[in-house]
Scaffold this motif. Structure first.
Motif, PDB file in Angstrom:
ATOM      1  N   LEU A   1      40.012   1.431  63.277  1.00 60.62           N
ATOM      2  CA  LEU A   1      38.558   1.346  63.200  1.00 60.62           C
ATOM      3  C   LEU A   1      37.923   2.719  62.971  1.00 60.62           C
ATOM      4  O   LEU A   1      36.959   2.839  62.203  1.00 60.62           O
ATOM      5  CB  LEU A   1      38.011   0.734  64.497  1.00 60.62           C
ATOM      6  N   ILE A   2      38.458   3.730  63.629  1.00 65.17           N
ATOM      7  CA  ILE A   2      37.934   5.083  63.424  1.00 65.17           C
ATOM      8  C   ILE A   2      38.116   5.502  61.965  1.00 65.17           C
ATOM      9  O   ILE A   2      37.210   6.085  61.347  1.00 65.17           O
ATOM     10  CB  ILE A   2      38.619   6.073  64.366  1.00 65.17           C
ATOM     11  N   ASP A   3      39.279   5.208  61.397  1.00 64.53           N
ATOM     12  CA  ASP A   3      39.498   5.508  59.983  1.00 64.53           C
ATOM     13  C   ASP A   3      38.517   4.738  59.102  1.00 64.53           C
ATOM     14  O   ASP A   3      38.012   5.272  58.106  1.00 64.53           O
ATOM     15  CB  ASP A   3      40.936   5.158  59.582  1.00 64.53           C
ATOM     16  N   GLY A   4      38.240   3.488  59.460  1.00 58.57           N
ATOM     17  CA  GLY A   4      37.284   2.689  58.703  1.00 58.57           C
ATOM     18  C   GLY A   4      35.880   3.275  58.748  1.00 58.57           C
ATOM     19  O   GLY A   4      35.143   3.251  57.758  1.00 58.57           O
ATOM     20  N   ILE A   5      35.510   3.831  59.907  1.00 61.31           N
ATOM     21  CA  ILE A   5      34.191   4.464  60.030  1.00 61.31           C
ATOM     22  C   ILE A   5      34.125   5.715  59.166  1.00 61.31           C
ATOM     23  O   ILE A   5      33.135   5.961  58.462  1.00 61.31           O
ATOM     24  CB  ILE A   5      33.899   4.783  61.502  1.00 61.31           C
ATOM     25  N   TYR A   6      35.179   6.537  59.213  1.00 59.55           N
ATOM     26  CA  TYR A   6      35.199   7.743  58.395  1.00 59.55           C
ATOM     27  C   TYR A   6      35.151   7.417  56.907  1.00 59.55           C
ATOM     28  O   TYR A   6      34.511   8.123  56.120  1.00 59.55           O
ATOM     29  CB  TYR A   6      36.461   8.559  58.704  1.00 59.55           C
ATOM     30  N   GLN A   7      35.834   6.345  56.505  1.00 59.08           N
ATOM     31  CA  GLN A   7      35.905   5.974  55.100  1.00 59.08           C
ATOM     32  C   GLN A   7      34.742   5.098  54.653  1.00 59.08           C
ATOM     33  O   GLN A   7      34.715   4.685  53.494  1.00 59.08           O
ATOM     34  CB  GLN A   7      37.229   5.232  54.836  1.00 59.08           C
ATOM     35  N   ARG A   8      33.834   4.801  55.573  1.00 56.33           N
ATOM     36  CA  ARG A   8      32.704   3.906  55.282  1.00 56.33           C
ATOM     37  C   ARG A   8      33.218   2.566  54.755  1.00 56.33           C
ATOM     38  O   ARG A   8      32.692   1.994  53.798  1.00 56.33           O
ATOM     39  CB  ARG A   8      31.747   4.549  54.280  1.00 56.33           C
ATOM     40  N   ASN A   9      34.273   2.101  55.419  1.00 59.19           N
ATOM     41  CA  ASN A   9      34.912   0.832  55.056  1.00 59.19           C
ATOM     42  C   ASN A   9      34.190  -0.282  55.809  1.00 59.19           C
ATOM     43  O   ASN A   9      34.618  -0.730  56.875  1.00 59.19           O
ATOM     44  CB  ASN A   9      36.394   0.879  55.424  1.00 59.19           C
ATOM     45  N   PHE A  10      33.089  -0.754  55.248  1.00 61.33           N
ATOM     46  CA  PHE A  10      32.211  -1.685  55.956  1.00 61.33           C
ATOM     47  C   PHE A  10      32.855  -3.034  56.283  1.00 61.33           C
ATOM     48  O   PHE A  10      32.653  -3.557  57.377  1.00 61.33           O
ATOM     49  CB  PHE A  10      30.925  -1.877  55.163  1.00 61.33           C
ATOM     50  N   PRO A  11      33.635  -3.654  55.391  1.00 60.69           N
ATOM     51  CA  PRO A  11      34.310  -4.908  55.783  1.00 60.69           C
ATOM     52  C   PRO A  11      35.266  -4.728  56.950  1.00 60.69           C
ATOM     53  O   PRO A  11      35.375  -5.611  57.816  1.00 60.69           O
ATOM     54  CB  PRO A  11      35.038  -5.319  54.505  1.00 60.69           C
ATOM     55  N   ALA A  12      35.977  -3.599  57.000  1.00 59.21           N
ATOM     56  CA  ALA A  12      36.890  -3.351  58.113  1.00 59.21           C
ATOM     57  C   ALA A  12      36.120  -3.168  59.414  1.00 59.21           C
ATOM     58  O   ALA A  12      36.539  -3.661  60.472  1.00 59.21           O
ATOM     59  CB  ALA A  12      37.747  -2.123  57.816  1.00 59.21           C
ATOM     60  N   ILE A  13      35.007  -2.464  59.368  1.00 57.61           N
ATOM     61  CA  ILE A  13      34.188  -2.272  60.569  1.00 57.61           C
ATOM     62  C   ILE A  13      33.662  -3.616  61.063  1.00 57.61           C
ATOM     63  O   ILE A  13      33.674  -3.902  62.268  1.00 57.61           O
ATOM     64  CB  ILE A  13      33.031  -1.305  60.272  1.00 57.61           C
ATOM     65  N   GLN A  14      33.203  -4.440  60.143  1.00 56.48           N
ATOM     66  CA  GLN A  14      32.672  -5.756  60.511  1.00 56.48           C
ATOM     67  C   GLN A  14      33.749  -6.623  61.142  1.00 56.48           C
ATOM     68  O   GLN A  14      33.539  -7.237  62.194  1.00 56.48           O
ATOM     69  CB  GLN A  14      32.099  -6.428  59.268  1.00 56.48           C
ATOM     70  N   GLY A  15      34.937  -6.679  60.514  1.00 58.19           N
ATOM     71  CA  GLY A  15      36.021  -7.495  61.054  1.00 58.19           C
ATOM     72  C   GLY A  15      36.565  -6.963  62.363  1.00 58.19           C
ATOM     73  O   GLY A  15      36.841  -7.727  63.302  1.00 58.19           O
ATOM     74  N   GLY A  16      36.712  -5.634  62.462  1.00 61.75           N
ATOM     75  CA  GLY A  16      37.208  -5.058  63.700  1.00 61.75           C
ATOM     76  C   GLY A  16      36.261  -5.270  64.858  1.00 61.75           C
ATOM     77  O   GLY A  16      36.689  -5.570  65.984  1.00 61.75           O
ATOM     78  N   LEU A  17      34.968  -5.127  64.589  1.00 64.46           N
ATOM     79  CA  LEU A  17      33.970  -5.385  65.633  1.00 64.46           C
ATOM     80  C   LEU A  17      34.042  -6.825  66.117  1.00 64.46           C
ATOM     81  O   LEU A  17      33.987  -7.090  67.326  1.00 64.46           O
ATOM     82  CB  LEU A  17      32.577  -5.077  65.092  1.00 64.46           C
ATOM     83  N   LEU A  18      34.201  -7.743  65.199  1.00 60.98           N
ATOM     84  CA  LEU A  18      34.245  -9.158  65.560  1.00 60.98           C
ATOM     85  C   LEU A  18      35.465  -9.468  66.422  1.00 60.98           C
ATOM     86  O   LEU A  18      35.365 -10.166  67.442  1.00 60.98           O
ATOM     87  CB  LEU A  18      34.269 -10.002  64.282  1.00 60.98           C
TER      88      LEU A  18
END
Length: 338
Positions: free
Chosen positions: A294-311
């Protein structure tokens, strides 16, 4: 009890609905194109955009879009990751066992250490041992987790060379993935170096587990101590002592069982804390779990990953908290509300 469970299940359903509404809203709140945020696709042609908008219901009302969103979640048809162009759900399934394994062992360690120390502190109230345990708990509660992790790495890895600094297993060992949990996979494997790999995996697990277990251990010490002191002041404890029972009999038969009932509720709360703290711990120790993902997704602005990880993470925390709350109510009749 039935009415209580019914209310809890209704509350659980309401929380999950609110969570999915928030996750759905992120598709519009994130920067960029809404279609790209929901699908994870890039460089969409005009013809593909028309088809995708119809499939996602983006040409309909928000309510219809939300229904389509839930259908895709239930079908496992999640968005693609911006970085890997793989299904976000598949990536979460690959990294989630590492986090669950680390959090489970850290929670087990906190219970094994925290509960006995809390009981000892309560039994030896206001003695030097109680002050020592309470002082250590206060220090452990106040230490920043990132500083504590770096300190342990400096001492046990860089100075003494006893433990590795990162990863789950050395590159010398290749273990077939069956469950995603390293220790069970090693035990179930038939490789000739299974014992050596098991020792190496435990050495990799030790430092991050200790770091992650520090905060919940201090909480368990303080909570168990207060719960035990409260029980020892009850009238039935005084009656048991008046009957001539030994201190050990009173402690084990009457005190311990009642004092540990509130602790079951704390298990769920501490598990939630562990999942949160795991993000920092996994980054420091390069632990390939959902926290570092998730941290990597935040750094990469990987919005689908952030959304799925949060869920997924939020659903896991809510489910564990609800389970421990119901378990506590089943074990403690005084907590039941009809």
């Amino acid at each position: 009890m039935f009415h209580y469970l019914l209310r809890r299940l209704f509350l659980l359903g309401f929380v999950f609905v609110a969570l999915t509404i928030f996750a759905f809203s992120l598709g519009y709140l994130f920067p960029g194109d809404v279609l790209g945020n929901f699908t994870g696709l890039r460089n969409i042609s005009p013809a593909e955009e028309i088809v995708l908008r119809q499939q996602l219901g983006l040409d309909q009302s928000y309510w219809q879009q939300y229904i389509y969103f839930n259908q895709r979640i239930l079908d496992g048809n999640w968005a693609l990751s911006f970085s890997s162009q793989q299904n976000v759900l598949d990536e979460i399934i690959n990294v989630m066992p590492a986090t669950l394994e680390l959090a489970s062992y850290a929670l087990l360690l906190s219970l094994i250490v925290g509960i006995p120390l809390g009981i000892i502190a309560a039994v030896r109230k206001d003695k030097w041992l109680d002050k020592l345990i309470s002082g250590l708990a206060l220090v452990g509660y106040s230490i920043p987790i990132f500083w504590w992790a770096l300190l342990l790495i400096m001492v046990f890895s860089l100075t003494l060379g006893w433990l590795p600094t990162s990863g789950r297993l050395s590159v010398l060992y290749e273990i077939p993935t069956m469950s995603g949990f390293m220790l069970p996979d090693i035990l179930l494997s038939q490789v000739p170096y299974r014992e050596e790999a098991l020792v190496d995996a435990i050495r990799h697990l030790l430092l991050p587990a200790v770091v992650l277990a520090t905060y919940p251990t201090t909480v368990m010490i303080r909570f168990t101590r207060e719960s035990m002191l409260d029980v020892l002041e009850q009238n039935y404890i005084k009656t048991a002592r008046a009957k001539g029972l030994t201190r050990l009999q009173v402690l084990y038969t009457h005190g311990l069982r009642n004092a540990l009932l509130p602790v079951t509720r704390q298990v769920g709360l501490q598990f939630s804390t562990l999942i949160t703290l795991a993000m920092i711990t996994e980054v420091i120790f390069s632990w390939p779990g959902i926290g570092s993902w998730l941290i990597d997704g935040i750094y990469q602005r990987n919005f689908p990953a952030i959304q799925g990880g949060l869920l997924v993470v939020s659903s896991l925390v809510i489910a564990v908290n609800m389970f421990t709350e119901i378990l506590h109510t089943m074990l403690n009749p005084l907590a039941r509300k009809f």
